[in-house]
Design an enzyme around this catalytic site. Structure first.
Site, PDB file in Angstrom:
ATOM      1  N   ILE A 104      -8.005   7.223   0.325  1.00  0.00           N
ATOM      2  CA  ILE A 104      -7.553   5.597  -0.305  1.00  0.00           C
ATOM      3  C   ILE A 104      -8.583   5.255   0.759  1.00  0.00           C
ATOM      4  O   ILE A 104      -8.369   5.262   1.927  1.00  0.00           O
ATOM      5  CB  ILE A 104      -5.960   5.468  -0.313  1.00  0.00           C
ATOM      6  CG1 ILE A 104      -5.713   4.051  -0.458  1.00  0.00           C
ATOM      7  CG2 ILE A 104      -5.410   6.186   1.145  1.00  0.00           C
ATOM      8  CD1 ILE A 104      -4.478   3.878  -0.660  1.00  0.00           C
ATOM      9  N   SER A 105      -9.487   4.026   0.568  1.00  0.00           N
ATOM     10  CA  SER A 105     -10.003   3.497   1.469  1.00  0.00           C
ATOM     11  C   SER A 105      -9.108   2.750   2.389  1.00  0.00           C
ATOM     12  O   SER A 105      -8.152   2.361   2.142  1.00  0.00           O
ATOM     13  CB  SER A 105     -11.134   2.528   0.865  1.00  0.00           C
ATOM     14  OG  SER A 105     -12.062   3.146  -0.193  1.00  0.00           O
ATOM     15  N   GLN A 106      -9.904   2.522   3.676  1.00  0.00           N
ATOM     16  CA  GLN A 106      -9.162   1.562   4.492  1.00  0.00           C
ATOM     17  C   GLN A 106      -9.160   0.125   4.020  1.00  0.00           C
ATOM     18  O   GLN A 106      -9.895  -0.432   3.501  1.00  0.00           O
ATOM     19  CB  GLN A 106      -9.636   1.765   5.990  1.00  0.00           C
ATOM     20  CG  GLN A 106     -11.124   0.797   6.146  1.00  0.00           C
ATOM     21  CD  GLN A 106     -11.543   1.409   7.540  1.00  0.00           C
ATOM     22  OE1 GLN A 106     -12.484   2.430   7.558  1.00  0.00           O
ATOM     23  NE2 GLN A 106     -11.184   0.449   8.373  1.00  0.00           N
ATOM     24  N   ARG A 121       0.962  -1.393   0.018  1.00  0.00           N
ATOM     25  CA  ARG A 121       0.016  -0.092   0.082  1.00  0.00           C
ATOM     26  C   ARG A 121       0.873   1.200  -0.012  1.00  0.00           C
ATOM     27  O   ARG A 121       0.436   2.434  -0.441  1.00  0.00           O
ATOM     28  CB  ARG A 121      -0.840   0.018   1.302  1.00  0.00           C
ATOM     29  CG  ARG A 121      -1.944   1.043   1.358  1.00  0.00           C
ATOM     30  CD  ARG A 121      -2.975   0.954   2.657  1.00  0.00           C
ATOM     31  NE  ARG A 121      -4.092   1.773   2.580  1.00  0.00           N
ATOM     32  CZ  ARG A 121      -4.320   2.603   3.316  1.00  0.00           C
ATOM     33  NH1 ARG A 121      -3.837   2.681   4.676  1.00  0.00           N
ATOM     34  NH2 ARG A 121      -5.431   3.362   3.364  1.00  0.00           N
TER      35      ARG A 121
END
Length: 215
Positions: free
Chosen positions: A61-63, A35
Site C-alpha cells: 500500500i503506497s505511502q 486508511r
C-alpha cells in the site's frame, strides 16, 4: 479530554500538507477515507504513518503522501470516469471515489480485488467497480476514460492505456526500467498527440502482464 483519533487525523493531514499535498478536494477525500481498514495484520497499527506497508500477494500500500501527490496530479473532476490500474489494497480507488463520478479499478491478483471489494462495501463506496484483469491492457469495454492512474511501474506508458485516454484526459504513471530509478509522469492527451511532464522520483512494484497465481 482530547480525542486521540482526531489528533492522529490532524497529524496525518499535516504530514500530507508538508509533503506538498495542498489541493483542498484531495485533502478532503483523504480525510474522509480512513486508511486503517486497508491495512491488515501486523502493520495495522502503522496505518497512519506516512510510509508504504506490505499487503498480500507481495504488493504494497503506497505511502499516503505519494497517493495524495498522484491524486493531485490527476486533477480529477466531479463528472470524471477514472481507471486505476493496480487496485492493491483499494486505498487509492477509495480516495478517487470521493472525487470522481465513477471509478474502475483492476488488478491481476484476484485475492486483492476480493479484499478491496469487501472494504468498499464496508465503507459504502458504491461508485467503484473492481475487476480481476491484466492491467497492462486496461479496460477497453469501458473506455475512453477521463483520467487513468497506474500504481505499478512500466518501462514506458503502456500503449493500450494511452489509447483508452479521452482527448483532454490525463494519465499519471510511474515509468522506469528498474526498481531503483523511476519517475512519475503525467501524460495529457491532446488533439495533436500526447504531452508528457516529469513530476518526481518514485518507487513502485513493476507492472506485470498476466494474472497472478491466485487469479
Amino acid at each position: 479530554m482530547t480525542d486521540p483519533d482526531a489528533e492522529i487525523r490532524m497529524q496525518f493531514l499535516f504530514a500530507l500538507r508538508s509533503k506538498g499535498v495542498t489541493d483542498a478536494r484531495v485533502l478532503g477525500a483523504m480525510e474522509a477515507i480512513d486508511r486503517g481498514p486497508f491495512v491488515r495484520g501486523l502493520f495495522a497499527e502503522r496505518a497512519y504513518e506516512d510510509m508504504p506497508l506490505p499487503i498480500a500477494c507481495g504488493q504494497t500500500i503506497s505511502q499516503p503522501s505519494v497517493v495524495g501527490l498522484m491524486t493531485q496530479a490527476l486533477q480529477v473532476e466531479p463528472r470524471d470516469k477514472v481507471l486505476e490500474v493496480g487496485t492493491g489494497s483499494g486505498y487509492q480507488a477509495a480516495i478517487l471515489s470521493k472525487l470522481a463520478r465513477r471509478v474502475y479499478t483492476i488488478d491481476r491478483h484476484a485475492r486483492l480485488v476480493r479484499e478491496a471489494r469487501s472494504v468498499f462495501s464496508q465503507l459504502d463506496l458504491v461508485n467503484i467497480t473492481a475487476v480481476t484483469l491484466d492491467g497492462s491492457f486496461g479496460l477497453p469495454d469501458q473506455a475512453p476514460f477521463d483520467r487513468i492512474i497506474v500504481t505499478a511501474a512500466a518501462e514506458d506508458p503502456p500503449g493500450p492505456l494511452l489509447a483508452q485516454l479521452k482527448i483532454g484526459g490525463i494519465m499519471v504513471v510511474p515509468v522506469g526500467q528498474s526498481d531503483a530509478v523511476q519517475t512519475l509522469i503525467r501524460v495529457r492527451r491532446t488533439d495533436e498527440g500526447y504531452a508528457y511532464d516529469e513530476l518526481r522520483p518514485v518507487r513502485f512494484v513493476p507492472l506485470l502482464e498476466g494474472l497472478g497465481k491466485d487469479g
